[in-house]
Write a protein that holds these residues in place. Structure first.
Motif, PDB file in Angstrom:
ATOM      1  N   GLY A   1       0.822  -1.215   0.000  1.00 15.29           N
ATOM      2  CA  GLY A   1       0.000   0.000   0.000  1.00 15.29           C
ATOM      3  C   GLY A   1       0.852   1.259   0.000  1.00 15.29           C
ATOM      4  O   GLY A   1       0.581   2.212  -0.749  1.00 15.29           O
ATOM      5  N   PHE A   2       1.894   1.278   0.833  1.00 12.59           N
ATOM      6  CA  PHE A   2       2.788   2.444   0.852  1.00 12.59           C
ATOM      7  C   PHE A   2       3.471   2.622  -0.504  1.00 12.59           C
ATOM      8  O   PHE A   2       3.624   3.747  -0.993  1.00 12.59           O
ATOM      9  CB  PHE A   2       3.848   2.305   1.943  1.00 12.59           C
ATOM     10  CG  PHE A   2       3.301   2.369   3.343  1.00 12.59           C
ATOM     11  CD1 PHE A   2       2.204   3.162   3.661  1.00 12.59           C
ATOM     12  CD2 PHE A   2       3.888   1.632   4.354  1.00 12.59           C
ATOM     13  CE1 PHE A   2       1.712   3.218   4.951  1.00 12.59           C
ATOM     14  CE2 PHE A   2       3.404   1.683   5.644  1.00 12.59           C
ATOM     15  CZ  PHE A   2       2.310   2.469   5.951  1.00 12.59           C
TER      16      PHE A   2
ATOM     17  N   LEU B   1       2.336   1.655  -3.463  1.00 15.35           N
ATOM     18  CA  LEU B   1       1.357   2.154  -4.436  1.00 15.35           C
ATOM     19  C   LEU B   1       1.059   3.627  -4.211  1.00 15.35           C
ATOM     20  O   LEU B   1       0.943   4.404  -5.167  1.00 15.35           O
ATOM     21  CB  LEU B   1       0.071   1.324  -4.351  1.00 15.35           C
ATOM     22  CG  LEU B   1       0.170  -0.110  -4.876  1.00 15.35           C
ATOM     23  CD1 LEU B   1      -1.117  -0.875  -4.569  1.00 15.35           C
ATOM     24  CD2 LEU B   1       0.459  -0.105  -6.369  1.00 15.35           C
ATOM     25  N   LYS B   2       0.949   4.013  -2.950  1.00  9.81           N
ATOM     26  CA  LYS B   2       0.699   5.422  -2.649  1.00  9.81           C
ATOM     27  C   LYS B   2       1.853   6.280  -3.154  1.00  9.81           C
ATOM     28  O   LYS B   2       1.645   7.347  -3.749  1.00  9.81           O
ATOM     29  CB  LYS B   2       0.508   5.616  -1.143  1.00  9.81           C
ATOM     30  CG  LYS B   2       0.215   7.047  -0.768  1.00  9.81           C
ATOM     31  CD  LYS B   2       0.001   7.206   0.716  1.00  9.81           C
ATOM     32  CE  LYS B   2      -0.258   8.679   1.017  1.00  9.81           C
ATOM     33  NZ  LYS B   2      -0.335   8.956   2.417  1.00  9.81           N
ATOM     34  N   LEU B   3       3.069   5.814  -2.933  1.00  8.08           N
ATOM     35  CA  LEU B   3       4.241   6.551  -3.394  1.00  8.08           C
ATOM     36  C   LEU B   3       4.301   6.583  -4.919  1.00  8.08           C
ATOM     37  O   LEU B   3       4.617   7.617  -5.519  1.00  8.08           O
ATOM     38  CB  LEU B   3       5.518   5.911  -2.825  1.00  8.08           C
ATOM     39  CG  LEU B   3       6.834   6.587  -3.179  1.00  8.08           C
ATOM     40  CD1 LEU B   3       6.871   8.010  -2.626  1.00  8.08           C
ATOM     41  CD2 LEU B   3       7.999   5.780  -2.628  1.00  8.08           C
TER      42      LEU B   3
ATOM     43  N   PHE C   1       1.868   6.500  -7.065  1.00 11.51           N
ATOM     44  CA  PHE C   1       0.820   7.317  -7.672  1.00 11.51           C
ATOM     45  C   PHE C   1       0.702   8.713  -7.066  1.00 11.51           C
ATOM     46  O   PHE C   1      -0.221   9.450  -7.376  1.00 11.51           O
ATOM     47  CB  PHE C   1      -0.533   6.596  -7.581  1.00 11.51           C
ATOM     48  CG  PHE C   1      -0.587   5.348  -8.413  1.00 11.51           C
ATOM     49  CD1 PHE C   1      -0.502   5.415  -9.797  1.00 11.51           C
ATOM     50  CD2 PHE C   1      -0.703   4.105  -7.819  1.00 11.51           C
ATOM     51  CE1 PHE C   1      -0.549   4.270 -10.570  1.00 11.51           C
ATOM     52  CE2 PHE C   1      -0.750   2.952  -8.580  1.00 11.51           C
ATOM     53  CZ  PHE C   1      -0.668   3.033  -9.962  1.00 11.51           C
ATOM     54  N   SER C   2       1.641   9.085  -6.220  1.00  9.16           N
ATOM     55  CA  SER C   2       1.570  10.420  -5.623  1.00  9.16           C
ATOM     56  C   SER C   2       2.118  11.459  -6.599  1.00  9.16           C
ATOM     57  O   SER C   2       2.917  11.159  -7.485  1.00  9.16           O
ATOM     58  CB  SER C   2       2.343  10.469  -4.306  1.00  9.16           C
ATOM     59  OG  SER C   2       3.727  10.370  -4.552  1.00  9.16           O
ATOM     60  N   ASP C   3       1.677  12.687  -6.420  1.00  9.22           N
ATOM     61  CA  ASP C   3       2.128  13.776  -7.286  1.00  9.22           C
ATOM     62  C   ASP C   3       3.523  14.250  -6.926  1.00  9.22           C
ATOM     63  O   ASP C   3       4.247  14.768  -7.771  1.00  9.22           O
ATOM     64  CB  ASP C   3       1.153  14.960  -7.187  1.00  9.22           C
ATOM     65  CG  ASP C   3      -0.204  14.615  -7.776  1.00  9.22           C
ATOM     66  OD1 ASP C   3      -0.252  13.730  -8.660  1.00  9.22           O
ATOM     67  OD2 ASP C   3      -1.196  15.214  -7.336  1.00  9.22           O
TER      68      ASP C   3
ATOM     69  N   PRO D   1       6.578  12.564  -5.360  1.00  6.30           N
ATOM     70  CA  PRO D   1       7.366  11.486  -4.752  1.00  6.30           C
ATOM     71  C   PRO D   1       8.608  12.047  -4.068  1.00  6.30           C
ATOM     72  O   PRO D   1       9.125  13.084  -4.457  1.00  6.30           O
ATOM     73  CB  PRO D   1       7.743  10.589  -5.925  1.00  6.30           C
ATOM     74  CG  PRO D   1       7.608  11.444  -7.132  1.00  6.30           C
ATOM     75  CD  PRO D   1       6.592  12.502  -6.809  1.00  6.30           C
TER      76      PRO D   1
END
Length: 101
Positions: A88-89, A91-93, A95-97, A99
């Protein structure tokens, strides 16, 4: 089998015989009419008492094995949860604007 291997290892071990030959006679009175019978009875008494101690150890080992199994299953669940968290971390990283650089 492992039982017979252990049996023969103990049966052919001279230290066991030497221990009994040194330990048991001190509990036989010098005036005992049948010393071999007294020796045999003391040996049987020793084995009978040892049986209960060994049963206790076996029960404790069985209990501990069940506990270790439960702990291992819990650890496996925790490792899966931690793995999902890392995914999860990641994927969040990914897809984050913004990084981390």
């Amino acid at each position: 089998s492992i039982f017979f291997q252990g049996f023969w290892t103990n049966a052919l071990n001279p230290k066991v015989a030497l221990f009994f030959l040194a330990f048991v006679p001190q509990f036989i009175a010098p005036g005992t009419p049948n010393k071999p019978l007294a020796f045999l009875l003391l040996g049987l008494l020793f084995n009978f008492n040892g049986l209960w101690v060994n049963i206790g150890w076996a029960l404790a080992a069985a209990w501990l094995a069940r506990r270790v199994g439960a702990v291992q299953r819990s650890m496996q669940r925790l490792e899966r949860i931690a793995g999902l968290m890392f995914i999860g971390f990641g994927l969040k990283l990914a897809f984050s604007d913004h990084p981390a650089i």
